[in-house]
Design a protein around this motif. Sequence first.
Motif, PDB file in Angstrom:
ATOM      1  N   ARG A   1      15.971   6.904  -1.177  1.00  0.00           N
ATOM      2  CA  ARG A   1      15.468   5.836  -0.196  1.00  0.00           C
ATOM      3  C   ARG A   1      15.953   4.303  -0.789  1.00  0.00           C
ATOM      4  NH1 ARG A   1      12.785  10.173  -0.256  1.00  0.00           N
ATOM      5  NH2 ARG A   1      12.070  11.034   1.430  1.00  0.00           N
ATOM      6  N   ARG A   2      16.981   4.203  -1.624  1.00  0.00           N
ATOM      7  CA  ARG A   2      17.282   3.185  -2.205  1.00  0.00           C
ATOM      8  C   ARG A   2      17.643   1.972  -1.167  1.00  0.00           C
ATOM      9  NH1 ARG A   2      20.956   6.789  -3.094  1.00  0.00           N
ATOM     10  NH2 ARG A   2      23.062   6.609  -2.558  1.00  0.00           N
TER      11      ARG A   2
ATOM     12  N   ALA B   1       0.925  -1.180   0.025  1.00  0.00           N
ATOM     13  CA  ALA B   1      -0.017   0.100   0.169  1.00  0.00           C
ATOM     14  C   ALA B   1       0.856   1.176  -0.112  1.00  0.00           C
ATOM     15  CB  ALA B   1      -1.031  -0.010   1.192  1.00  0.00           C
ATOM     16  N   ALA B   2       2.142   0.867   0.649  1.00  0.00           N
ATOM     17  CA  ALA B   2       2.812   2.525   0.933  1.00  0.00           C
ATOM     18  C   ALA B   2       3.580   2.441  -0.785  1.00  0.00           C
ATOM     19  CB  ALA B   2       4.021   1.928   1.893  1.00  0.00           C
ATOM     20  N   MET B   3       3.552   1.560  -1.496  1.00  0.00           N
ATOM     21  CA  MET B   3       4.263   1.743  -2.848  1.00  0.00           C
ATOM     22  C   MET B   3       3.112   2.169  -3.828  1.00  0.00           C
ATOM     23  SD  MET B   3       7.432   0.315  -2.615  1.00  0.00           S
ATOM     24  CE  MET B   3       7.947   0.022  -4.228  1.00  0.00           C
ATOM     25  N   GLN B   4       2.019   2.298  -3.537  1.00  0.00           N
ATOM     26  CA  GLN B   4       0.955   2.833  -4.387  1.00  0.00           C
ATOM     27  C   GLN B   4       1.255   4.067  -5.083  1.00  0.00           C
ATOM     28  OE1 GLN B   4      -1.170   0.532  -5.489  1.00  0.00           O
ATOM     29  NE2 GLN B   4      -1.873   2.195  -6.951  1.00  0.00           N
ATOM     30  N   PRO B   5       1.695   5.144  -4.385  1.00  0.00           N
ATOM     31  CA  PRO B   5       2.148   6.341  -5.232  1.00  0.00           C
ATOM     32  C   PRO B   5       3.435   5.914  -6.255  1.00  0.00           C
ATOM     33  CG  PRO B   5       1.833   6.660  -2.891  1.00  0.00           C
ATOM     34  CD  PRO B   5       1.893   5.152  -3.108  1.00  0.00           C
ATOM     35  N   ILE B   6       4.161   5.016  -5.890  1.00  0.00           N
ATOM     36  CA  ILE B   6       5.165   4.789  -6.743  1.00  0.00           C
ATOM     37  C   ILE B   6       4.361   4.020  -8.074  1.00  0.00           C
ATOM     38  CG2 ILE B   6       7.407   3.495  -7.048  1.00  0.00           C
ATOM     39  CD1 ILE B   6       7.821   4.243  -4.309  1.00  0.00           C
TER      40      ILE B   6
ATOM     41  N   THR C   1      21.934   8.859 -14.447  1.00  0.00           N
ATOM     42  CA  THR C   1      21.556   9.753 -13.472  1.00  0.00           C
ATOM     43  C   THR C   1      19.926   9.742 -13.281  1.00  0.00           C
ATOM     44  OG1 THR C   1      20.995  10.992 -15.422  1.00  0.00           O
ATOM     45  CG2 THR C   1      23.143  11.432 -14.600  1.00  0.00           C
ATOM     46  N   ILE C   2      19.667  10.562 -12.325  1.00  0.00           N
ATOM     47  CA  ILE C   2      18.130  10.609 -12.110  1.00  0.00           C
ATOM     48  C   ILE C   2      17.315  10.934 -13.257  1.00  0.00           C
ATOM     49  CG2 ILE C   2      16.509  11.608 -10.843  1.00  0.00           C
ATOM     50  CD1 ILE C   2      18.397  11.670  -8.309  1.00  0.00           C
ATOM     51  N   ASP C   3      17.978  11.586 -14.096  1.00  0.00           N
ATOM     52  CA  ASP C   3      17.251  12.169 -15.516  1.00  0.00           C
ATOM     53  C   ASP C   3      17.169  11.200 -16.477  1.00  0.00           C
ATOM     54  OD1 ASP C   3      16.467  15.102 -14.660  1.00  0.00           O
ATOM     55  OD2 ASP C   3      18.562  15.550 -14.789  1.00  0.00           O
ATOM     56  N   ALA C   4      18.491  10.340 -16.584  1.00  0.00           N
ATOM     57  CA  ALA C   4      18.633   9.277 -17.424  1.00  0.00           C
ATOM     58  C   ALA C   4      17.542   8.033 -16.998  1.00  0.00           C
ATOM     59  CB  ALA C   4      19.590   8.816 -17.697  1.00  0.00           C
ATOM     60  N   MET C   5      17.252   7.966 -15.651  1.00  0.00           N
ATOM     61  CA  MET C   5      16.482   6.624 -15.419  1.00  0.00           C
ATOM     62  C   MET C   5      15.034   7.222 -15.675  1.00  0.00           C
ATOM     63  SD  MET C   5      16.523   3.945 -13.745  1.00  0.00           S
ATOM     64  CE  MET C   5      15.076   3.338 -14.309  1.00  0.00           C
TER      65      MET C   5
ATOM     66  N   VAL D   1       7.322  12.225 -12.769  1.00  0.00           N
ATOM     67  CA  VAL D   1       8.040  10.998 -12.684  1.00  0.00           C
ATOM     68  C   VAL D   1       9.235  11.306 -12.194  1.00  0.00           C
ATOM     69  CG1 VAL D   1       8.976   9.182 -14.216  1.00  0.00           C
ATOM     70  CG2 VAL D   1       6.727  10.094 -14.689  1.00  0.00           C
ATOM     71  N   ARG D   2       9.979  12.223 -12.474  1.00  0.00           N
ATOM     72  CA  ARG D   2      11.447  12.467 -11.825  1.00  0.00           C
ATOM     73  C   ARG D   2      11.482  12.753 -10.401  1.00  0.00           C
ATOM     74  NH1 ARG D   2      15.095  15.823 -10.382  1.00  0.00           N
ATOM     75  NH2 ARG D   2      17.174  15.787 -11.393  1.00  0.00           N
ATOM     76  N   THR D   3      10.327  13.242  -9.783  1.00  0.00           N
ATOM     77  CA  THR D   3      10.165  13.326  -8.254  1.00  0.00           C
ATOM     78  C   THR D   3      10.014  12.021  -7.693  1.00  0.00           C
ATOM     79  OG1 THR D   3       9.099  15.456  -8.497  1.00  0.00           O
ATOM     80  CG2 THR D   3       8.729  14.214  -6.485  1.00  0.00           C
ATOM     81  N   VAL D   4       9.295  11.169  -8.323  1.00  0.00           N
ATOM     82  CA  VAL D   4       9.325   9.725  -7.735  1.00  0.00           C
ATOM     83  C   VAL D   4      10.713   9.144  -7.941  1.00  0.00           C
ATOM     84  CG1 VAL D   4       8.253   7.581  -7.828  1.00  0.00           C
ATOM     85  CG2 VAL D   4       6.942   9.626  -8.187  1.00  0.00           C
ATOM     86  N   VAL D   5      11.128   9.329  -9.161  1.00  0.00           N
ATOM     87  CA  VAL D   5      12.721   8.614  -9.159  1.00  0.00           C
ATOM     88  C   VAL D   5      13.732   8.976  -8.140  1.00  0.00           C
ATOM     89  CG1 VAL D   5      14.539   8.402 -10.808  1.00  0.00           C
ATOM     90  CG2 VAL D   5      12.223   8.224 -11.643  1.00  0.00           C
ATOM     91  N   THR D   6      13.426  10.391  -7.915  1.00  0.00           N
ATOM     92  CA  THR D   6      14.644  11.030  -6.745  1.00  0.00           C
ATOM     93  C   THR D   6      14.192  10.281  -5.555  1.00  0.00           C
ATOM     94  OG1 THR D   6      14.474  13.272  -8.130  1.00  0.00           O
ATOM     95  CG2 THR D   6      15.120  13.150  -5.752  1.00  0.00           C
TER      96      THR D   6
END
Length: 115
Positions: free
Chosen positions: A35-36, A3-8, A98-102, A25-30
């Motif tokens: 939190r990796r 449930a916590a992963m739902q926004p992702i 990079t975050i942008d490339a991902m 999308v970039r905000t979520v990737v960041t």
Amino acid sequence: MLAAMQPIVLALATAASGRAARPYVRTVVTHLWERRSAVRPVIDSAAAATLQRRLARAIARHGGERDDAAGTPLLATGIAAAQLAMLRSWLAGHAPATIDAMTDCLIACARLRGD
């Protein structure tokens, strides 16, 4: 946990639809990158299969149902698997980017739909 992963899941599904706002999308990737250490165990666990199924269903919903030969459920499953595989490799440091490339890679999965 799922449930916590739902926004992702929502952000990834939106990216796969081809209609995502890149900053969203970039905000979520960041967020995932920052939190990796907490995310990696989730996408490497037994819960990953459930996460992939949920993502595939969300991708199918966001992309609309198609009844052509390719079949939305099958494509959605492939796109979900591709997105999670890229994230898994990236977050583990096996595929540096990079975050942008991902962000661009996750959005590029929309092209797998063939639209």
